[in-house]
Design a protein around this motif. Structure first.
Motif, PDB file in Angstrom:
ATOM      1  N   PHE A  49       0.815  -1.213   0.000  1.00 13.35           N
ATOM      2  CA  PHE A  49       0.000   0.000   0.000  1.00 13.35           C
ATOM      3  C   PHE A  49       0.851   1.267   0.000  1.00 13.35           C
ATOM      4  O   PHE A  49       0.384   2.331  -0.398  1.00 13.35           O
ATOM      5  CB  PHE A  49      -0.921  -0.019   1.229  1.00 13.35           C
ATOM      6  CG  PHE A  49      -1.872   1.134   1.311  1.00 13.35           C
ATOM      7  CD1 PHE A  49      -2.825   1.357   0.332  1.00 13.35           C
ATOM      8  CD2 PHE A  49      -1.828   2.001   2.396  1.00 13.35           C
ATOM      9  CE1 PHE A  49      -3.715   2.417   0.410  1.00 13.35           C
ATOM     10  CE2 PHE A  49      -2.711   3.060   2.492  1.00 13.35           C
ATOM     11  CZ  PHE A  49      -3.658   3.267   1.498  1.00 13.35           C
ATOM     12  N   VAL A 134      -6.725  -1.184   5.282  1.00 10.44           N
ATOM     13  CA  VAL A 134      -5.754  -1.522   4.238  1.00 10.44           C
ATOM     14  C   VAL A 134      -6.064  -2.895   3.656  1.00 10.44           C
ATOM     15  O   VAL A 134      -5.987  -3.105   2.436  1.00 10.44           O
ATOM     16  CB  VAL A 134      -4.318  -1.463   4.795  1.00 10.44           C
ATOM     17  CG1 VAL A 134      -3.319  -2.000   3.771  1.00 10.44           C
ATOM     18  CG2 VAL A 134      -3.955  -0.036   5.181  1.00 10.44           C
ATOM     19  N   LEU A 137      -9.037  -2.390   1.297  1.00 11.13           N
ATOM     20  CA  LEU A 137      -8.676  -1.706   0.053  1.00 11.13           C
ATOM     21  C   LEU A 137      -7.807  -2.590  -0.836  1.00 11.13           C
ATOM     22  O   LEU A 137      -7.835  -2.449  -2.063  1.00 11.13           O
ATOM     23  CB  LEU A 137      -7.947  -0.398   0.363  1.00 11.13           C
ATOM     24  CG  LEU A 137      -8.793   0.696   1.032  1.00 11.13           C
ATOM     25  CD1 LEU A 137      -7.930   1.913   1.342  1.00 11.13           C
ATOM     26  CD2 LEU A 137      -9.973   1.080   0.151  1.00 11.13           C
ATOM     27  N   ALA A 138      -7.046  -3.511  -0.235  1.00 14.34           N
ATOM     28  CA  ALA A 138      -6.214  -4.410  -1.039  1.00 14.34           C
ATOM     29  C   ALA A 138      -7.053  -5.262  -1.977  1.00 14.34           C
ATOM     30  O   ALA A 138      -6.565  -5.722  -3.011  1.00 14.34           O
ATOM     31  CB  ALA A 138      -5.367  -5.303  -0.132  1.00 14.34           C
ATOM     32  N   ARG A 141      -6.932  -3.727  -5.503  1.00 16.67           N
ATOM     33  CA  ARG A 141      -5.607  -3.308  -5.944  1.00 16.67           C
ATOM     34  C   ARG A 141      -5.303  -3.653  -7.398  1.00 16.67           C
ATOM     35  O   ARG A 141      -4.381  -3.080  -7.980  1.00 16.67           O
ATOM     36  CB  ARG A 141      -4.531  -3.913  -5.052  1.00 16.67           C
ATOM     37  CG  ARG A 141      -4.363  -5.427  -5.157  1.00 16.67           C
ATOM     38  CD  ARG A 141      -3.440  -5.946  -4.073  1.00 16.67           C
ATOM     39  NE  ARG A 141      -3.187  -7.376  -4.140  1.00 16.67           N
ATOM     40  CZ  ARG A 141      -3.989  -8.307  -3.610  1.00 16.67           C
ATOM     41  NH1 ARG A 141      -5.107  -7.952  -3.004  1.00 16.67           N
ATOM     42  NH2 ARG A 141      -3.663  -9.595  -3.695  1.00 16.67           N
ATOM     43  N   HIS A 184     -12.696   2.921  -4.319  1.00 15.46           N
ATOM     44  CA  HIS A 184     -11.806   2.174  -3.424  1.00 15.46           C
ATOM     45  C   HIS A 184     -10.458   1.909  -4.094  1.00 15.46           C
ATOM     46  O   HIS A 184      -9.416   1.918  -3.426  1.00 15.46           O
ATOM     47  CB  HIS A 184     -12.467   0.860  -3.020  1.00 15.46           C
ATOM     48  CG  HIS A 184     -13.658   1.058  -2.132  1.00 15.46           C
ATOM     49  ND1 HIS A 184     -14.806   0.304  -2.249  1.00 15.46           N
ATOM     50  CD2 HIS A 184     -13.890   1.939  -1.134  1.00 15.46           C
ATOM     51  CE1 HIS A 184     -15.683   0.691  -1.339  1.00 15.46           C
ATOM     52  NE2 HIS A 184     -15.146   1.682  -0.655  1.00 15.46           N
ATOM     53  N   HIS A 185     -10.466   1.662  -5.392  1.00 17.32           N
ATOM     54  CA  HIS A 185      -9.203   1.468  -6.102  1.00 17.32           C
ATOM     55  C   HIS A 185      -8.373   2.748  -6.085  1.00 17.32           C
ATOM     56  O   HIS A 185      -7.142   2.705  -5.895  1.00 17.32           O
ATOM     57  CB  HIS A 185      -9.477   1.039  -7.542  1.00 17.32           C
ATOM     58  CG  HIS A 185      -8.244   0.932  -8.385  1.00 17.32           C
ATOM     59  ND1 HIS A 185      -7.250   0.005  -8.140  1.00 17.32           N
ATOM     60  CD2 HIS A 185      -7.824   1.650  -9.472  1.00 17.32           C
ATOM     61  CE1 HIS A 185      -6.276   0.150  -9.033  1.00 17.32           C
ATOM     62  NE2 HIS A 185      -6.601   1.143  -9.840  1.00 17.32           N
ATOM     63  N   TRP A 188      -6.758   3.006  -2.867  1.00 14.49           N
ATOM     64  CA  TRP A 188      -5.619   2.088  -2.767  1.00 14.49           C
ATOM     65  C   TRP A 188      -4.392   2.667  -3.447  1.00 14.49           C
ATOM     66  O   TRP A 188      -3.292   2.603  -2.908  1.00 14.49           O
ATOM     67  CB  TRP A 188      -5.972   0.735  -3.386  1.00 14.49           C
ATOM     68  CG  TRP A 188      -4.762  -0.135  -3.575  1.00 14.49           C
ATOM     69  CD1 TRP A 188      -4.024  -0.292  -4.709  1.00 14.49           C
ATOM     70  CD2 TRP A 188      -4.118  -0.932  -2.567  1.00 14.49           C
ATOM     71  NE1 TRP A 188      -2.971  -1.150  -4.478  1.00 14.49           N
ATOM     72  CE2 TRP A 188      -3.007  -1.552  -3.169  1.00 14.49           C
ATOM     73  CE3 TRP A 188      -4.396  -1.181  -1.226  1.00 14.49           C
ATOM     74  CZ2 TRP A 188      -2.162  -2.398  -2.456  1.00 14.49           C
ATOM     75  CZ3 TRP A 188      -3.544  -2.027  -0.521  1.00 14.49           C
ATOM     76  CH2 TRP A 188      -2.446  -2.621  -1.145  1.00 14.49           C
TER      77      TRP A 188
END
Length: 234
Positions: A49, A134, A137-138, A141, A184-185, A188
């Motif tokens: 991240f 995190v 959000l991953a 990704r 959300h991307h 990230w």
């Protein structure tokens, strides 16, 4: 040479083992990064991240030296190649870091690493809310899953003052779930950012601020940037 190497030790998986091993696909490297515990996985997530990290290597080398008449050997958990230079990382639960044996090993390792002008970090459990954010959000990704046109429109949409729920409905020609996932991307990849020390909520309480960031451009391309802030709690 270190970037193209394989982990020094072989990672094993077997029934009944006490630790949790696995492999994580890193958006930073485009490859799998192995880990031997859930805590190591958490450190890999944070490294992936981090927009200043360029490379992540698990168990990159064997460190061996004579320290006060004693031959010491240690395999660090990770080597991170960052914009600020190499950083060697050992991952250990905080309560285990208090052990005299562990503390001595890490003190020696720090001296050896820093003598080369590199940085050294002993990493323990992160704040729960930040790790949860995190980790969430991953899941967004993988850049190739998002339409470039959608990402570009979001960054030009003038979302100042909107919640995520409101922002997800700002592009009517795109399905709302796709827009929400794209937001959300962008979080990230640091084109947008918010206070990740607070849980990301589906509601607007408490209000959070989502704003543009300049750091995502280096790793993820050159999308247009917009000015202003939006509330990011919905």
């Amino acid at each position: 040479m270190l970037c193209s190497g394989t982990p020094w030790r072989t990672f094993r998986w077997y029934r009944g083992q006490k630790h949790y091993s696995g492999a994580y696909w890193s958006a930073t490297t485009g490859n799998l990064v192995v880990y031997e515990s859930r805590l190591e996985l958490a450190r890999v997530l944070f490294a992936d991240f981090d927009p200043t990290v360029r490379g992540i290597m698990a168990q990159p080398f064997l460190l061996k030296s004579l320290d006060k008449g004693t031959v010491r050997r240690h395999i660090p958990d990770y080597l991170l190649l960052t914009d600020h230079g190499p950083m060697v990382v050992d991952v250990k639960p905080r309560h285990q870091q208090l052990s005299p044996v562990v503390a001595t090993a890490f003190t020696w390792t720090r001296r050896a690493v820093e003598s080369r002008g590199w940085r050294y970090e002993v990493w323990g459990e992160p704040p729960e809310a930040e790790l949860a954010n995190v980790r969430f959000l991953a899941g967004f990704r993988r850049e190739w899953l998002f339409a470039p046109g959608l990402l570009g429109e979001l960054l030009l949409a003038g979302l100042d003052g909107a919640t995520i729920t409101e922002a997800a409905g700002c592009l009517p020609r795109w399905p709302e779930p796709c827009v929400r996932a794209a937001i959300h991307h962008l979080l990230w990849r640091h084109d947008l950012h918010t206070d990740l020390t607070q849980p990301l909520q589906a509601t607007a309480v408490p209000a959070q601020t989502l704003c543009r960031s300049r750091v995502g451009q280096r790793r993820f391309g050159s999308w247009p940037r917009w000015s202003g802030v939006i509330r990011c709690s919905g």
